[in-house]
Structures are given as C-alpha cells and as structure tokens.
Design a protein around this motif. Structure first.
Motif, PDB file in Angstrom:
ATOM      1  N   THR A  41     -55.271  25.536  -5.660  1.00 36.85           N
ATOM      2  CA  THR A  41     -54.657  26.848  -5.824  1.00 36.85           C
ATOM      3  C   THR A  41     -54.883  27.664  -4.556  1.00 36.85           C
ATOM      4  O   THR A  41     -55.771  27.372  -3.764  1.00 36.85           O
ATOM      5  CB  THR A  41     -55.256  27.625  -7.012  1.00 36.85           C
ATOM      6  OG1 THR A  41     -56.638  27.869  -6.740  1.00 36.85           O
ATOM      7  CG2 THR A  41     -55.115  26.861  -8.304  1.00 36.85           C
ATOM      8  N   GLY A  42     -54.079  28.689  -4.399  1.00 38.90           N
ATOM      9  CA  GLY A  42     -54.244  29.586  -3.262  1.00 38.90           C
ATOM     10  C   GLY A  42     -55.310  30.626  -3.536  1.00 38.90           C
ATOM     11  O   GLY A  42     -55.862  30.712  -4.637  1.00 38.90           O
ATOM     12  N   ASN A  43     -55.598  31.434  -2.544  1.00 41.57           N
ATOM     13  CA  ASN A  43     -56.602  32.480  -2.680  1.00 41.57           C
ATOM     14  C   ASN A  43     -56.032  33.780  -3.216  1.00 41.57           C
ATOM     15  O   ASN A  43     -56.773  34.722  -3.470  1.00 41.57           O
ATOM     16  CB  ASN A  43     -57.267  32.761  -1.323  1.00 41.57           C
ATOM     17  CG  ASN A  43     -58.136  31.617  -0.868  1.00 41.57           C
ATOM     18  OD1 ASN A  43     -58.703  30.918  -1.690  1.00 41.57           O
ATOM     19  ND2 ASN A  43     -58.230  31.412   0.418  1.00 41.57           N
ATOM     20  N   GLY A  47     -52.995  32.417  -7.739  1.00 39.87           N
ATOM     21  CA  GLY A  47     -53.960  31.320  -7.843  1.00 39.87           C
ATOM     22  C   GLY A  47     -55.112  31.661  -8.757  1.00 39.87           C
ATOM     23  O   GLY A  47     -55.541  30.855  -9.579  1.00 39.87           O
ATOM     24  N   ARG A  48     -55.644  32.876  -8.618  1.00 41.76           N
ATOM     25  CA  ARG A  48     -56.738  33.306  -9.496  1.00 41.76           C
ATOM     26  C   ARG A  48     -56.270  33.402 -10.944  1.00 41.76           C
ATOM     27  O   ARG A  48     -56.997  33.012 -11.865  1.00 41.76           O
ATOM     28  CB  ARG A  48     -57.288  34.647  -9.013  1.00 41.76           C
ATOM     29  CG  ARG A  48     -58.077  34.522  -7.705  1.00 41.76           C
ATOM     30  CD  ARG A  48     -58.834  35.794  -7.363  1.00 41.76           C
ATOM     31  NE  ARG A  48     -57.957  36.923  -7.095  1.00 41.76           N
ATOM     32  CZ  ARG A  48     -57.431  37.228  -5.912  1.00 41.76           C
ATOM     33  NH1 ARG A  48     -57.678  36.462  -4.870  1.00 41.76           N
ATOM     34  NH2 ARG A  48     -56.653  38.284  -5.767  1.00 41.76           N
ATOM     35  N   LEU A  51     -56.175  29.947 -12.469  1.00 45.54           N
ATOM     36  CA  LEU A  51     -57.499  29.427 -12.808  1.00 45.54           C
ATOM     37  C   LEU A  51     -58.022  30.045 -14.095  1.00 45.54           C
ATOM     38  O   LEU A  51     -58.589  29.356 -14.937  1.00 45.54           O
ATOM     39  CB  LEU A  51     -58.484  29.703 -11.667  1.00 45.54           C
ATOM     40  CG  LEU A  51     -58.270  28.885 -10.402  1.00 45.54           C
ATOM     41  CD1 LEU A  51     -59.210  29.368  -9.306  1.00 45.54           C
ATOM     42  CD2 LEU A  51     -58.463  27.411 -10.677  1.00 45.54           C
ATOM     43  N   VAL A  52     -57.823  31.331 -14.270  1.00 50.60           N
ATOM     44  CA  VAL A  52     -58.290  32.004 -15.486  1.00 50.60           C
ATOM     45  C   VAL A  52     -57.551  31.468 -16.699  1.00 50.60           C
ATOM     46  O   VAL A  52     -58.154  31.109 -17.702  1.00 50.60           O
ATOM     47  CB  VAL A  52     -58.109  33.537 -15.369  1.00 50.60           C
ATOM     48  CG1 VAL A  52     -58.353  34.209 -16.708  1.00 50.60           C
ATOM     49  CG2 VAL A  52     -59.048  34.093 -14.330  1.00 50.60           C
ATOM     50  N   SER A  53     -56.221  31.346 -16.617  1.00 50.28           N
ATOM     51  CA  SER A  53     -55.454  30.911 -17.788  1.00 50.28           C
ATOM     52  C   SER A  53     -55.692  29.432 -18.092  1.00 50.28           C
ATOM     53  O   SER A  53     -55.551  29.014 -19.232  1.00 50.28           O
ATOM     54  CB  SER A  53     -53.962  31.180 -17.582  1.00 50.28           C
ATOM     55  OG  SER A  53     -53.440  30.343 -16.581  1.00 50.28           O
ATOM     56  N   SER A  54     -56.080  28.633 -17.083  1.00 50.94           N
ATOM     57  CA  SER A  54     -56.315  27.214 -17.336  1.00 50.94           C
ATOM     58  C   SER A  54     -57.564  26.990 -18.178  1.00 50.94           C
ATOM     59  O   SER A  54     -57.746  25.920 -18.739  1.00 50.94           O
ATOM     60  CB  SER A  54     -56.428  26.447 -16.014  1.00 50.94           C
ATOM     61  OG  SER A  54     -57.625  26.791 -15.343  1.00 50.94           O
TER      62      SER A  54
END
Length: 59
Positions: A41-43, A47-48, A51-54
């Motif tokens: 993912t990107g920064n 991207g964030r 990551l949270v939803s995953s």
C-alpha cells in the motif's frame, strides 16, 4: 437505463477499499476458507484506509 447519448448526474458516491484480489479474499473467507492477503500500500490516506478496513471482520 438511460437513452443513448443521455447524461445522468449522480446524487451521491461511496468510496470503499477493495479491488479484485481483496474481493476474492473476502469471498473465500465467507465460504469458510482460511485466507491471507499479501499486498503493498502507499503512504497516503487511501493506503492507510485500506489497511484499517482489511482488519475488519467480514459477515
């Protein structure tokens, strides 16, 4: 269905993370398979958000 050449205007939008690989992992998990997804993912905020939803459980 709009007629040919007709322009429609949206009154709302939904932004959600996903994509082909993520959708396949979710579908497999819902069928009871143990799943893992390895991705980069990107920064930035998208991207964030991904990551949270995953880390959210599927139903």
């Amino acid at each position: 269905m709009p007629e040919s050449g007709k322009t429609l205007t949206a009154d709302s939008k939904v932004k959600s993370p996903g994509g082909k690989a993520a959708n396949q992992v979710v579908a497999a998990a819902r069928l009871g398979t143990s799943t893992r997804l390895v991705a980069a993912t990107g920064n930035g905020q998208p991207g964030r958000d991904g990551l949270v939803s995953s880390h959210q459980p599927t139903s």
